[in-house]
Motif scaffolding. Structure first.
Motif, PDB file in Angstrom:
ATOM      1  N   GLU A  94       0.823  -1.209   0.000  1.00 30.63           N
ATOM      2  CA  GLU A  94       0.000   0.000   0.000  1.00 30.63           C
ATOM      3  C   GLU A  94       0.860   1.262   0.000  1.00 30.63           C
ATOM      4  OE1 GLU A  94      -3.282   2.040   2.994  1.00 30.63           O
ATOM      5  OE2 GLU A  94      -2.914  -0.114   3.115  1.00 30.63           O
ATOM      6  N   LEU A 121     -12.095  -0.907   2.744  1.00 26.11           N
ATOM      7  CA  LEU A 121     -12.762   0.376   2.448  1.00 26.11           C
ATOM      8  C   LEU A 121     -11.864   1.563   2.732  1.00 26.11           C
ATOM      9  CD1 LEU A 121     -16.361  -0.270   3.810  1.00 26.11           C
ATOM     10  CD2 LEU A 121     -15.655   0.004   1.427  1.00 26.11           C
ATOM     11  N   ALA A 122     -11.112   1.508   3.828  1.00 25.64           N
ATOM     12  CA  ALA A 122     -10.196   2.593   4.149  1.00 25.64           C
ATOM     13  C   ALA A 122      -9.126   2.721   3.059  1.00 25.64           C
ATOM     14  CB  ALA A 122      -9.550   2.356   5.497  1.00 25.64           C
ATOM     15  N   TYR A 123      -8.665   1.607   2.556  1.00 28.41           N
ATOM     16  CA  TYR A 123      -7.661   1.645   1.480  1.00 28.41           C
ATOM     17  C   TYR A 123      -8.281   2.185   0.188  1.00 28.41           C
ATOM     18  CZ  TYR A 123      -4.544   0.157  -2.201  1.00 28.41           C
ATOM     19  OH  TYR A 123      -3.730   0.135  -3.308  1.00 28.41           O
ATOM     20  N   ALA A 124      -9.479   1.754  -0.139  1.00 27.04           N
ATOM     21  CA  ALA A 124     -10.133   2.155  -1.393  1.00 27.04           C
ATOM     22  C   ALA A 124     -10.427   3.642  -1.423  1.00 27.04           C
ATOM     23  CB  ALA A 124     -11.407   1.364  -1.602  1.00 27.04           C
ATOM     24  N   GLN A 125     -10.668   4.249  -0.269  1.00 27.44           N
ATOM     25  CA  GLN A 125     -10.955   5.668  -0.233  1.00 27.44           C
ATOM     26  C   GLN A 125      -9.692   6.425  -0.415  1.00 27.44           C
ATOM     27  OE1 GLN A 125     -12.937   6.301   3.467  1.00 27.44           O
ATOM     28  NE2 GLN A 125     -14.857   5.486   2.717  1.00 27.44           N
TER      29      GLN A 125
END
Length: 125
Positions: A94, A121-125
């Motif tokens: 990441e 979700l935190a990564y995708a945002q």
């Protein structure tokens, strides 16, 4: 001993870089990979290994490519530890990976191996 130095005297552990410090950090990385117990997916707190990576990689104590390679080798089918250190590998990819393939790899680690929708979700945002 190395972990105690990192936790209690990080000023000594992370300052005054010389070739010996790089060797020390490389050894510490290898010891973490060999002996650390991976954190469970449900653990909210980061593992000691993840905290080590967050401290050392930005300082250049270990090159991200080396950390990623060692983690991927540890997880290879030959090593018989397929699901070992998914959160740590996801962190390295990441922060230091690039491209669409790396993004897919991080999501696969978070969703497929860890089963963590919040991290994905935190990564995708």
């Amino acid at each position: 001993f190395l972990q105690l130095m990192l936790e209690r005297r990080d000023d000594l552990y992370t300052s005054g870089y010389c070739s010996d410090n790089f060797s020390l950090h490389q050894l510490h990385l290898e010891l973490h990979i060999r002996y650390s117990v991976p954190a469970k997916a449900a653990d909210a707190d980061p593992s000691q290994f993840l905290l080590f990576l967050k401290t050392i990689l930005p300082l250049g104590g270990v090159r991200p490519e080396i950390a990623r390679s060692l983690l991927e080798n540890e997880r290879s089918p030959r090593a018989r530890r397929r699901r070992r250190f998914p959160r740590e590998l996801a962190f390295v990819i990441e922060r230091y990976g690039n491209g669409e393939d790396d993004a897919r790899a991080v999501l696969d680690l978070y969703l497929g191996e860890m089963g963590s929708v919040p991290l994905a979700l935190a990564y995708a945002q």
